[in-house]
Design a protein around this motif. Structure first.
Motif, short mmCIF file in Angstrom:
data_model
loop_
_atom_site.label_atom_id
_atom_site.label_comp_id
_atom_site.label_asym_id
_atom_site.label_seq_id
_atom_site.Cartn_x
_atom_site.Cartn_y
_atom_site.Cartn_z
N ASP A 1 0.84 -1.20 0.00
CA ASP A 1 0.00 0.00 0.00
C ASP A 1 0.87 1.25 0.00
OD1 ASP A 1 -2.45 -1.48 0.37
OD2 ASP A 1 -1.69 -1.89 2.40
N MET A 2 2.06 1.06 0.54
CA MET A 2 2.88 2.25 0.74
C MET A 2 4.35 1.91 0.60
SD MET A 2 2.80 4.82 3.97
CE MET A 2 1.14 5.37 3.71
N LEU A 3 5.09 2.92 0.12
CA LEU A 3 6.52 2.77 -0.07
C LEU A 3 7.19 3.88 0.75
CD1 LEU A 3 7.59 0.72 -2.15
CD2 LEU A 3 7.87 2.62 -3.75
N VAL A 4 8.18 3.51 1.57
CA VAL A 4 9.00 4.54 2.22
C VAL A 4 10.39 4.36 1.62
CG1 VAL A 4 9.97 5.42 4.37
CG2 VAL A 4 7.64 4.52 4.34
N CYS A 5 10.77 5.29 0.75
CA CYS A 5 11.97 5.03 -0.05
C CYS A 5 13.02 6.13 0.14
CB CYS A 5 11.58 4.94 -1.52
SG CYS A 5 12.97 4.57 -2.59
N ASP A 6 14.18 5.70 0.58
CA ASP A 6 15.30 6.64 0.69
C ASP A 6 15.85 6.89 -0.71
OD1 ASP A 6 17.15 8.25 1.97
OD2 ASP A 6 18.63 6.66 2.10
N MET A 7 16.29 8.11 -0.95
CA MET A 7 16.79 8.43 -2.30
C MET A 7 18.25 8.00 -2.49
SD MET A 7 14.68 10.00 -4.48
CE MET A 7 13.67 8.59 -4.11
N ASN A 8 19.01 8.05 -1.42
CA ASN A 8 20.43 7.70 -1.54
C ASN A 8 20.68 6.33 -0.94
OD1 ASN A 8 21.07 10.34 -2.56
ND2 ASN A 8 20.71 11.04 -0.46
N LEU A 9 20.86 5.37 -1.84
CA LEU A 9 21.06 3.99 -1.38
C LEU A 9 22.47 3.56 -1.77
CD1 LEU A 9 17.64 2.80 -2.76
CD2 LEU A 9 18.18 3.02 -0.33
N GLY A 10 23.44 4.13 -1.10
CA GLY A 10 24.82 3.82 -1.47
C GLY A 10 25.05 4.29 -2.88
N ALA A 11 25.43 3.33 -3.74
CA ALA A 11 25.70 3.70 -5.13
C ALA A 11 24.41 3.77 -5.94
CB ALA A 11 26.66 2.69 -5.75
N GLU A 12 23.33 3.25 -5.37
CA GLU A 12 22.06 3.22 -6.12
C GLU A 12 21.19 4.42 -5.80
OE1 GLU A 12 21.11 -1.39 -6.86
OE2 GLU A 12 20.82 -0.75 -4.78
N ARG A 13 20.26 4.68 -6.72
CA ARG A 13 19.40 5.84 -6.52
C ARG A 13 17.95 5.41 -6.43
NH1 ARG A 13 20.00 10.42 -10.43
NH2 ARG A 13 18.85 8.95 -11.73
N GLY A 14 17.33 5.86 -5.34
CA GLY A 14 15.92 5.51 -5.14
C GLY A 14 15.07 6.00 -6.30
N LEU A 15 15.51 7.09 -6.93
CA LEU A 15 14.76 7.67 -8.05
C LEU A 15 14.56 6.65 -9.17
CD1 LEU A 15 13.51 10.34 -8.95
CD2 LEU A 15 15.69 10.93 -10.01
N ASP A 16 15.56 5.78 -9.36
CA ASP A 16 15.44 4.78 -10.42
C ASP A 16 14.27 3.83 -10.14
OD1 ASP A 16 17.57 5.89 -11.70
OD2 ASP A 16 19.05 4.57 -10.75
N LEU A 17 14.09 3.50 -8.88
CA LEU A 17 12.99 2.61 -8.51
C LEU A 17 11.64 3.31 -8.72
CD1 LEU A 17 12.71 -0.28 -7.05
CD2 LEU A 17 11.99 1.09 -5.09
N ILE A 18 11.60 4.56 -8.26
CA ILE A 18 10.38 5.36 -8.41
C ILE A 18 9.99 5.43 -9.89
CG2 ILE A 18 9.37 7.67 -8.08
CD1 ILE A 18 10.02 6.36 -5.44
N ARG A 19 11.02 5.65 -10.70
CA ARG A 19 10.77 5.78 -12.14
C ARG A 19 10.21 4.46 -12.69
NH1 ARG A 19 15.54 8.49 -13.78
NH2 ARG A 19 14.54 10.53 -13.67
N GLN A 20 10.80 3.36 -12.23
CA GLN A 20 10.40 2.05 -12.74
C GLN A 20 8.94 1.71 -12.36
OE1 GLN A 20 13.05 -1.11 -11.56
NE2 GLN A 20 11.71 -2.70 -12.42
N TYR A 21 8.55 2.12 -11.16
CA TYR A 21 7.21 1.74 -10.69
C TYR A 21 6.23 2.91 -10.71
CZ TYR A 21 9.24 -2.72 -9.49
OH TYR A 21 9.85 -3.93 -9.57
N ARG A 22 6.52 3.88 -11.57
CA ARG A 22 5.68 5.09 -11.56
C ARG A 22 4.23 4.79 -11.91
NH1 ARG A 22 9.08 5.85 -15.89
NH2 ARG A 22 8.13 5.86 -17.97
#
Lengths: 125, 524
Positions: free
Chosen positions: A47-68
């Motif tokens: 129902d809900m996502l709590v997503c940090d934007m800075n995940l080490g070398a990865e970017r939370g934004l990429d996930l957001i974009r994928q599941y937009r």
């Protein structure tokens, strides 16, 4: 009871968020990498996502974009943590409306989550 | 009787030659009248012998030649030389004149025997040549270029007037001299003049030496002089003084080179600076993350314990957890301030200008600082000028940051009374955010430096009130970035007013809607 996926590379914070949200009665899953997050999202419904934007070398934004499609379709509420100013507009365009900065106040997190999960108290946007 | 036929025969033979000759013959009397002319003479002059016999020699002479001719003839009569030669113009029957070259005997028995040739064409040819040469001489002498010709040994055979002017020599000082005598030897070596093939057309720059020893640079256009068989027998050089152009060219080259060098150095410096900025930015980003992460965990753990999520805490545990939280938050603030300032100074902060609702920001600031002011029993209030547009354009997060800083400071340095936020319109182009307190006030001398980094009113105040000493520096930097300014008005014991003056912008050329602030962390 809502199902909440916490995506945060710091395991201490995962534990803290998870503990707090469980304490108010929600079901939580945690992912410390985008890979884990994708696995969860592909296997379960949240129902809900709590997503940090800075995940080490990865970017939370990429996930957001994928599941937009889930976000824009209103199927999943997303709280983005630590979005740098320059990414806020992008996040908003992808359907994210809620932002928290670090340090995340536990009370603020709880309040925000309850805003959506307790419809009798606060009208869902 | 014998002699007569012989004499007749002799005359007849002479007569034959007289008639046959293509040269012109004439016999004139001392009185000047023509006595006899041959057919060649008649042909050239157009008169018949009969006509001529009625004329005098002087009747046909060109008026300009009359005096000279008579003088020669008379002198000849006196010297008694065998033959006299002269040239003069005779008028033909058609009125034209022809040049005749005469060879005449001295007067003999009252007669003058002459042979002559028509040299008119020869004369004209010579005149044409003379005119041509005159024309060429004029060109050569009036040209602005020096002209030098040399023979196959390199000796000067000709120089024009301009060359003499350029070198300062007289003609006889140059003619016959080797051209190398006039060339600067070192430059000749440098310019590799010895390698030049004089038999080919070429252009080069030569450094010549004047008579007075001074030097000048000349552009030399050299071409070979060929004989009838096409073999080179020397060279002709056209030279023009290019000393000034050469100097300018060399200056320009030197300037270009130094510019290029400076550019290269600048490029290197810029690369270094960019690299250094990149490294600094990376370092800031890393530090910002690395410093905050453990603190976030500390704050988080403390919070869930304080919220009773891990079980009931006793009074002392609660107190200690509170102290942990406060200290952690102070440390986090310090880190944030340091990193913020570093980011501003590294020009890493960009402003996000959007329309926002002024009262939203003010309320949010009050909300965030209320806990502090209430803890000190201070009244925290705000006033918004009704003439100010409801929504203005700016970076609301940064404006909020400025106000939180100022209000926190005000609360920190005020023990009793109140803290007020006043937002006012100033004319059409500005608006101001005032934060006024009833606190300790700031001594005049300190008002000059409180906006500097790491400065508070004095060291003791820093120890007593805590804080990083960076808050006001950040405020000033942010206000400056927004095109505004900050000032303070204060008296010891009477409180202070900090004023942020910002340009008033109400519209941006975009379709952005006024935004409401996202839920404040402590809201709801």
């Amino acid at each position: 009871v809502s199902s909440i996926l916490i995506i945060e590379d710091n395991q201490d914070l995962c534990r803290i968020y998870s503990r707090a949200l469980q304490k108010i009665g929600h079901r939580t899953a945690v992912a410390t990498t985008l890979g884990e997050a994708r696995q969860h999202l592909n296997e379960d419904r949240f129902d809900m996502l709590v997503c940090d934007m800075n995940l080490g070398a990865e970017r939370g934004l990429d996930l957001i974009r994928q599941y937009r499609h889930l976000l824009l379709g209103g199927d999943m509420i997303t709280i983005v943590v630590s979005a740098e100013e320059q990414y806020r507009a992008t996040c908003e365009a992808l359907g994210v409306e809620w932002f928290l900065s670090k340090p995340v106040s536990i009370m603020a997190l709880i309040n925000l989550v309850e805003r959506f999960t307790v419809p009798t108290l606060v009208q869902v946007k | 009787m014998n002699t007569i036929p012989n004499a007749i025969a002799e005359e007849y033979r002479v007569e034959r030659f007289f008639d046959l000759s293509t040269d012109m013959f004439l016999i004139a009397g001392f009185d000047g009248f023509f006595r006899k002319v041959n057919p060649a003479f008649e042909r050239v002059m157009g008169y018949t012998s009969d006509e001529l016999r009625t004329m005098r020699f002087t009747d046909l002479l060109h008026p300009d030649d009359l005096a000279d001719t008579l003088r020669v003839v008379q002198e000849h009569g006196q010297t008694g030389d065998a033959v006299v030669r002269y040239e003069c113009r005779f008028r033909c029957k058609d009125g034209s004149y022809r040049w005749l070259s005469f060879a005449a005997t001295p007067p003999e028995n009252g007669l003058i025997y002459s042979s002559c040739r028509d040299i008119t064409e020869q004369k004209e040819l010579i005149e044409r040549l003379r005119r041509n040469e005159e024309r060429y001489r004029q060109i050569v002498e009036t040209t602005t270029e020096g002209i030098i010709s040399i023979d196959d040994k390199g000796r000067i055979t000709f120089v024009n007037r301009r060359t003499l002017e350029m070198f300062g020599y007289a003609q006889d000082e140059m003619i016959g001299q080797p051209i190398t005598n006039f060339v600067q030897p070192e430059e000749a070596v440098r310019e590799k003049l010895h390698e030049l093939d004089m038999k080919k057309t070429h252009q080069n720059e030569v450094c010549f030496v004047r008579r007075d020893g001074s030097e000048f640079w000349a552009l030399n256009n050299s071409s070979p002089i060929l004989n009838d068989k096409g073999e080179p027998i020397g060279a002709l050089g056209l030279i023009s003084d290019v000393t000034e152009q050469r100097r300018q060219r060399l200056d320009m080259q030197a300037q270009n080179e130094s510019l290029l060098r400076a550019n290269r150095e600048l490029a290197v410096a810029r690369r270094n600076a960019e690299e250094s900025t990149r490294l600094k930015s990376e370092f800031l980003a890393t530090m910002s993350h690395e410093l905050r992460t453990p603190l976030n965990a500390i704050i988080g753990y403390t919070e869930i314990q304080l919220a009773g999520m891990t079980g009931e805490l006793n009074e002392e545990q609660t107190d200690y957890q509170m102290r942990t939280l406060v200290n952690a938050e102070n440390l986090l603030r310090l880190i944030n301030d340091v990193l913020d300032l570093a980011k501003i100074e590294a020009r890493r902060i960009t402003l996000t200008e959007k329309p926002f609702v002024v009262s939203d920001v003010i309320k949010s600031v009050v909300y965030q600082t209320k806990v502090m002011s209430e803890a000190k029993l201070l009244l925290l209030d705000y006033y918004i000028d009704p003439t100010l547009p409801t929504s203005v354009v700016g970076d609301y997060l940064r404006i909020k940051q400025i106000l939180v800083n100022l209000v926190s400071n005000a609360v920190k340095f005020t023990d009793a009374g109140r803290v007020d936020i006043r937002v006012e319109r100033v004319g059409d182009k500005n608006w101001e955010l005032n934060v006024t307190d009833t606190g300790v006030g700031i001594p005049t001398h300190a008002q000059e430096y409180i906006f500097d980094e790491f400065r508070q009113v004095d060291g003791t105040s820093q120890r007593r009130h805590g804080g990083t000493g960076l808050g006001l520096a950040i405020v000033r930097q942010l206000a400056t970035m927004m095109g505004g300014s900050v000032r303070v008005r204060s008296r010891i014991g009477e409180g202070s007013t900090f004023t942020i003056n910002l340009p008033l912008v109400t519209e941006i050329p975009s379709n952005t809607e006024p935004v409401s602030l996202p839920a404040a962390p402590n809201a709801v």
